[in-house]
Design a protein around this motif. Structure first.
Motif, PDB file in Angstrom:
ATOM      1  N   THR A 192       0.875  -1.158   0.000  1.00  0.00           N
ATOM      2  CA  THR A 192       0.000   0.000   0.000  1.00  0.00           C
ATOM      3  C   THR A 192       0.921   1.219   0.000  1.00  0.00           C
ATOM      4  N   VAL A 193       0.374   2.414   0.079  1.00  0.00           N
ATOM      5  CA  VAL A 193       1.216   3.607   0.062  1.00  0.00           C
ATOM      6  C   VAL A 193       2.038   3.669   1.350  1.00  0.00           C
ATOM      7  N   GLY A 194       3.374   3.520   1.229  1.00  0.00           N
ATOM      8  CA  GLY A 194       4.270   3.602   2.380  1.00  0.00           C
ATOM      9  C   GLY A 194       4.110   2.497   3.397  1.00  0.00           C
ATOM     10  N   ALA A 195       3.501   1.384   2.993  1.00  0.00           N
ATOM     11  CA  ALA A 195       3.244   0.316   3.968  1.00  0.00           C
ATOM     12  C   ALA A 195       2.968  -1.003   3.258  1.00  0.00           C
ATOM     13  N   LEU A 196       2.758  -2.021   4.090  1.00  0.00           N
ATOM     14  CA  LEU A 196       2.367  -3.351   3.632  1.00  0.00           C
ATOM     15  C   LEU A 196       1.120  -3.729   4.416  1.00  0.00           C
ATOM     16  N   ARG A 197       0.137  -4.323   3.748  1.00  0.00           N
ATOM     17  CA  ARG A 197      -1.064  -4.790   4.429  1.00  0.00           C
ATOM     18  C   ARG A 197      -1.086  -6.309   4.374  1.00  0.00           C
ATOM     19  N   THR A 198      -1.203  -6.948   5.538  1.00  0.00           N
ATOM     20  CA  THR A 198      -1.227  -8.404   5.600  1.00  0.00           C
ATOM     21  C   THR A 198      -2.626  -8.916   5.275  1.00  0.00           C
ATOM     22  N   ASP A 199      -2.751 -10.245   5.117  1.00  0.00           N
ATOM     23  CA  ASP A 199      -4.047 -10.856   4.790  1.00  0.00           C
ATOM     24  C   ASP A 199      -5.110 -10.552   5.838  1.00  0.00           C
ATOM     25  N   ASP A 200      -4.697 -10.390   7.103  1.00  0.00           N
ATOM     26  CA  ASP A 200      -5.674 -10.128   8.167  1.00  0.00           C
ATOM     27  C   ASP A 200      -5.946  -8.636   8.360  1.00  0.00           C
ATOM     28  N   GLY A 201      -5.332  -7.784   7.512  1.00  0.00           N
ATOM     29  CA  GLY A 201      -5.600  -6.350   7.577  1.00  0.00           C
ATOM     30  C   GLY A 201      -4.622  -5.535   8.395  1.00  0.00           C
ATOM     31  N   THR A 202      -3.629  -6.181   9.007  1.00  0.00           N
ATOM     32  CA  THR A 202      -2.606  -5.444   9.751  1.00  0.00           C
ATOM     33  C   THR A 202      -1.770  -4.616   8.788  1.00  0.00           C
ATOM     34  N   VAL A 203      -1.502  -3.378   9.150  1.00  0.00           N
ATOM     35  CA  VAL A 203      -0.687  -2.497   8.310  1.00  0.00           C
ATOM     36  C   VAL A 203       0.697  -2.376   8.933  1.00  0.00           C
ATOM     37  N   ILE A 204       1.725  -2.689   8.151  1.00  0.00           N
ATOM     38  CA  ILE A 204       3.124  -2.593   8.583  1.00  0.00           C
ATOM     39  C   ILE A 204       3.749  -1.422   7.835  1.00  0.00           C
ATOM     40  N   ALA A 205       4.117  -0.368   8.562  1.00  0.00           N
ATOM     41  CA  ALA A 205       4.733   0.806   7.949  1.00  0.00           C
ATOM     42  C   ALA A 205       6.205   0.537   7.676  1.00  0.00           C
TER      43      ALA A 205
ATOM     44  N   VAL B  61       2.425 -10.627  20.570  1.00  0.00           N
ATOM     45  CA  VAL B  61       2.929 -11.976  20.305  1.00  0.00           C
ATOM     46  C   VAL B  61       2.920 -12.805  21.587  1.00  0.00           C
ATOM     47  N   ARG B  62       3.047 -14.100  21.406  1.00  0.00           N
ATOM     48  CA  ARG B  62       3.304 -15.024  22.512  1.00  0.00           C
ATOM     49  C   ARG B  62       4.719 -15.533  22.327  1.00  0.00           C
TER      50      ARG B  62
ATOM     51  N   ALA C  51       8.892 -15.547  18.298  1.00  0.00           N
ATOM     52  CA  ALA C  51       7.471 -15.302  18.545  1.00  0.00           C
ATOM     53  C   ALA C  51       6.577 -16.380  17.952  1.00  0.00           C
ATOM     54  N   ALA C  52       5.375 -16.437  18.493  1.00  0.00           N
ATOM     55  CA  ALA C  52       4.272 -17.216  17.939  1.00  0.00           C
ATOM     56  C   ALA C  52       3.033 -16.342  18.066  1.00  0.00           C
ATOM     57  N   PRO C  53       1.991 -16.639  17.301  1.00  0.00           N
ATOM     58  CA  PRO C  53       0.774 -15.837  17.439  1.00  0.00           C
ATOM     59  C   PRO C  53       0.119 -16.064  18.800  1.00  0.00           C
ATOM     60  N   ARG C  54      -0.513 -15.042  19.315  1.00  0.00           N
ATOM     61  CA  ARG C  54      -1.406 -15.227  20.450  1.00  0.00           C
ATOM     62  C   ARG C  54      -2.630 -15.991  19.957  1.00  0.00           C
ATOM     63  N   GLU C  55      -3.482 -16.448  20.885  1.00  0.00           N
ATOM     64  CA  GLU C  55      -4.664 -17.206  20.497  1.00  0.00           C
ATOM     65  C   GLU C  55      -5.498 -16.389  19.508  1.00  0.00           C
ATOM     66  N   GLY C  56      -5.766 -16.990  18.350  1.00  0.00           N
ATOM     67  CA  GLY C  56      -6.554 -16.321  17.326  1.00  0.00           C
ATOM     68  C   GLY C  56      -5.767 -15.323  16.491  1.00  0.00           C
ATOM     69  N   GLY C  57      -4.460 -15.175  16.759  1.00  0.00           N
ATOM     70  CA  GLY C  57      -3.632 -14.218  16.031  1.00  0.00           C
ATOM     71  C   GLY C  57      -3.231 -14.728  14.666  1.00  0.00           C
ATOM     72  N   PRO C  58      -2.710 -13.851  13.817  1.00  0.00           N
ATOM     73  CA  PRO C  58      -2.332 -14.248  12.451  1.00  0.00           C
ATOM     74  C   PRO C  58      -1.105 -15.158  12.421  1.00  0.00           C
ATOM     75  N   GLY C  59      -1.124 -16.099  11.494  1.00  0.00           N
ATOM     76  CA  GLY C  59      -0.036 -17.067  11.375  1.00  0.00           C
ATOM     77  C   GLY C  59       1.296 -16.470  10.981  1.00  0.00           C
TER      78      GLY C  59
END
Length: 200
Positions: A73-86, A136-137, A152-160
């Protein structure tokens, strides 16, 4: 063994194929690398390009880097679950090579890459300058010389995609955090430390 193989390759009279899981062997001995995952070629090119700008989680792990897949995306990355990484655009000359970026701000498959040394770890959610804060867990604690790698690992229900992300911290930091496998932590990384480039 490395010096003998280096002499054989460098004299220009022989071509050698070396199979290794060692990034050091690849860096020291190879001009080009091919990365196989599950019997399939996932990356190939110059050693510096492939290990310096990995495009798959497996290659990133070999190179000792963290990698998050998604779309640009503009100045970022969007993951499959919608998280935006700047992050910063790691594509020379911009996304499309012209310095202008992609039409409409991206949408192409991309990865965000950063070193574990750029990740700060907190017991409570941090506030302030870090743009990328990930819950994270803690999966494992790995001593690595004078630092400790927290995996790290995902917390319960977190993205893979959180699985396997790493942070390198001091032993004193681990003690201050009271961290042990299973602890709920926050990984934070500044946008300036994250490079975003095309996947595949």
């Amino acid at each position: 063994m490395r010096s003998l193989l280096r002499r054989v390759i460098r004299d220009g009279k022989q071509t050698a194929v070396l199979v290794t899981h060692s990034a050091l062997d690849a860096l020291v001995l190879a001009d080009r690398v091919v990365v196989l995952t599950h019997g399939r070629v996932v990356e190939q090119g110059s050693t510096r390009e492939v290990l310096g700008r990995p495009r798959s989680p497996f290659t990133a792990r070999i190179a000792g880097l963290d990698l998050i897949p998604g779309v640009r995306t503009v100045g970022a990355l969007r993951t499959d679950d919608g998280t935006v990484i700047a992050g910063r655009d790691g594509q020379p000359g911009g996304v499309d090579g012209s310095g202008r970026g992609a039409p409409g701000g991206g949408g192409e498959p991309a990865v965000a890459v950063f070193p574990p040394s750029a990740v700060a770890v907190f017991a409570e959610e941090p506030h302030g300058s870090p743009r990328n804060v990930l819950p994270v867990r803690l999966a494992s604690i790995e001593p690595r010389g004078d630092v400790v790698r927290l995996r790290a690992a995902p917390r319960e229900g977190g993205p893979g995609w959180l699985d396997g992300l790493a942070a390198d911290v001091t032993p004193a930091a681990v003690a201050d955090l009271g961290a042990e496998p299973g602890s709920l932590l926050w990984f934070a990384v500044k946008a300036t430390e994250v490079e975003i480039h095309r996947a595949g």
